[in-house]
Design an enzyme around this catalytic site. Sequence first.
Site, PDB file in Angstrom:
ATOM      1  N   ASP A 268       9.124  37.028 -35.470  1.00  0.00           N
ATOM      2  CA  ASP A 268       9.191  35.913 -34.515  1.00  0.00           C
ATOM      3  C   ASP A 268       9.621  34.631 -35.231  1.00  0.00           C
ATOM      4  OD1 ASP A 268       6.814  35.470 -35.834  1.00  0.00           O
ATOM      5  OD2 ASP A 268       5.583  35.292 -34.029  1.00  0.00           O
ATOM      6  N   SER A 269       9.875  34.735 -36.547  1.00  0.00           N
ATOM      7  CA  SER A 269      10.555  33.655 -37.269  1.00  0.00           C
ATOM      8  C   SER A 269      11.898  33.348 -36.618  1.00  0.00           C
ATOM      9  CB  SER A 269      10.757  34.045 -38.740  1.00  0.00           C
ATOM     10  OG  SER A 269      11.343  35.332 -38.846  1.00  0.00           O
TER      11      SER A 269
ATOM     12  N   ASP B  66       7.647  41.871 -34.308  1.00  0.00           N
ATOM     13  CA  ASP B  66       6.489  41.000 -34.090  1.00  0.00           C
ATOM     14  C   ASP B  66       6.126  40.933 -32.616  1.00  0.00           C
ATOM     15  OD1 ASP B  66       5.484  39.944 -36.460  1.00  0.00           O
ATOM     16  OD2 ASP B  66       7.040  38.404 -36.577  1.00  0.00           O
TER      17      ASP B  66
ATOM     18  N   GLU C 240       0.623  37.089 -46.167  1.00  0.00           N
ATOM     19  CA  GLU C 240       1.510  35.924 -46.328  1.00  0.00           C
ATOM     20  C   GLU C 240       0.783  34.774 -47.028  1.00  0.00           C
ATOM     21  OE1 GLU C 240       3.687  34.776 -42.824  1.00  0.00           O
ATOM     22  OE2 GLU C 240       4.466  32.964 -43.776  1.00  0.00           O
TER      23      GLU C 240
ATOM     24  N   LYS D 209       3.819  44.294 -34.996  1.00  0.00           N
ATOM     25  CA  LYS D 209       3.021  43.508 -35.952  1.00  0.00           C
ATOM     26  C   LYS D 209       2.251  42.407 -35.204  1.00  0.00           C
ATOM     27  CE  LYS D 209       5.001  40.673 -39.205  1.00  0.00           C
ATOM     28  NZ  LYS D 209       4.484  39.343 -38.843  1.00  0.00           N
TER      29      LYS D 209
ATOM     30  N   GLU E 125      -0.776  39.175 -35.699  1.00  0.00           N
ATOM     31  CA  GLU E 125      -1.423  38.256 -36.642  1.00  0.00           C
ATOM     32  C   GLU E 125      -2.912  38.139 -36.327  1.00  0.00           C
ATOM     33  OE1 GLU E 125       0.563  34.463 -36.749  1.00  0.00           O
ATOM     34  OE2 GLU E 125       2.531  35.385 -37.041  1.00  0.00           O
TER      35      GLU E 125
HETATM   36  O1  KIV Z   1       8.199  36.333 -38.417  1.00  0.00           O
HETATM   37  C1  KIV Z   1       8.437  36.701 -39.573  1.00  0.00           C
HETATM   38  O2  KIV Z   1       9.561  36.685 -40.063  1.00  0.00           O
HETATM   39  C2  KIV Z   1       7.309  37.162 -40.373  1.00  0.00           C
HETATM   40  C3  KIV Z   1       7.478  37.190 -41.855  1.00  0.00           C
HETATM   41  C4  KIV Z   1       7.335  35.806 -42.371  1.00  0.00           C
HETATM   42  C5  KIV Z   1       6.547  38.124 -42.518  1.00  0.00           C
HETATM   43  O3  KIV Z   1       6.270  37.447 -39.855  1.00  0.00           O
END
Ligand code: KIV
EC number: 2.1.2.11
Length: 264
Positions: free
Chosen positions: A45-46, A84, A182, A113, A115
């Site tokens: 989600d970056s 994510d 992270e 994924k 958090e």
């Molecule tokens: O969103 C993302 O790119 C991530 C990485 C920073 C691990 O979660």
Amino acid sequence: MSRTSLNQLRKMKAEHKKIAVLTAYDSSFSHVLEQAGVDIVLVGDSLGMVIQGQESTLPVTIDHMIYHTANVVRGSERLFVITDMPFMSYANIDQALHNAARLMAEGGAQMVKLEGGAELVDLITALTQRGIPVCGHLGLLPQSVHKLGGYLVQGREQSTADKILQDAISLEKAGADMLVLECVPAALAKIISEALTIPVIGIGAGADCDGQVLVLHDMLGITAGKRPRFSYDFLADSGHIPAAISRYVEAVKNGEFPTAEQQY
Ligand code: KIV
């Protein structure tokens, strides 16, 4: 060609072979990553920041993630694909099941994924019991940036380090098949990587994790603003995108990346 499986990734950990992970958000880069020998692509989600130009990952929606995941899947045949779950798309078990199923069925993700720590145990149990592989994410949690007060290293004090270790153990017990750590001290990441049987992938977590992940735009030196300390501009040395990504894979696999300069 079939996609890399979780069993193959577990075997890599057991055989102490480092796992190379990068983010990607489109089909062309997915193809380049595959050609360069990357093992796992993370549709992070970056993308909120590096693709959409948002200030954080918070505005990213499940539809954005499905769109980018489907593009990434089309660009590769072998990469293991993790996506994510965006901010508030797993606020309760029903919502998590619904959204994770969409990421897999419509996007083509092999794993989702999330958090968070022990508070996610019931939710992760529900997902994994229904056949949805889960990657945990501990340490710096970008979806909680406003609660954390910034993008800060986590686990520097003994009490917070202990909490991250206990959270990691809880996530594995709940059925998580992988963990991203992270921005935590390298010494803590080493303890966690040794304590867990599932692969632990670090970003700003030192060289002793089972694998490494970077945000693609950071390691190509094209992210707006200051590059994080834990990243490295592989394009500056290579001058050519496929060569930069191959060099990253090589540096992860032979333990050259990260160096002491890129860890806490
Ligand atoms: O969103 C993302 O790119 C991530 C990485 C920073 C691990 O979660």
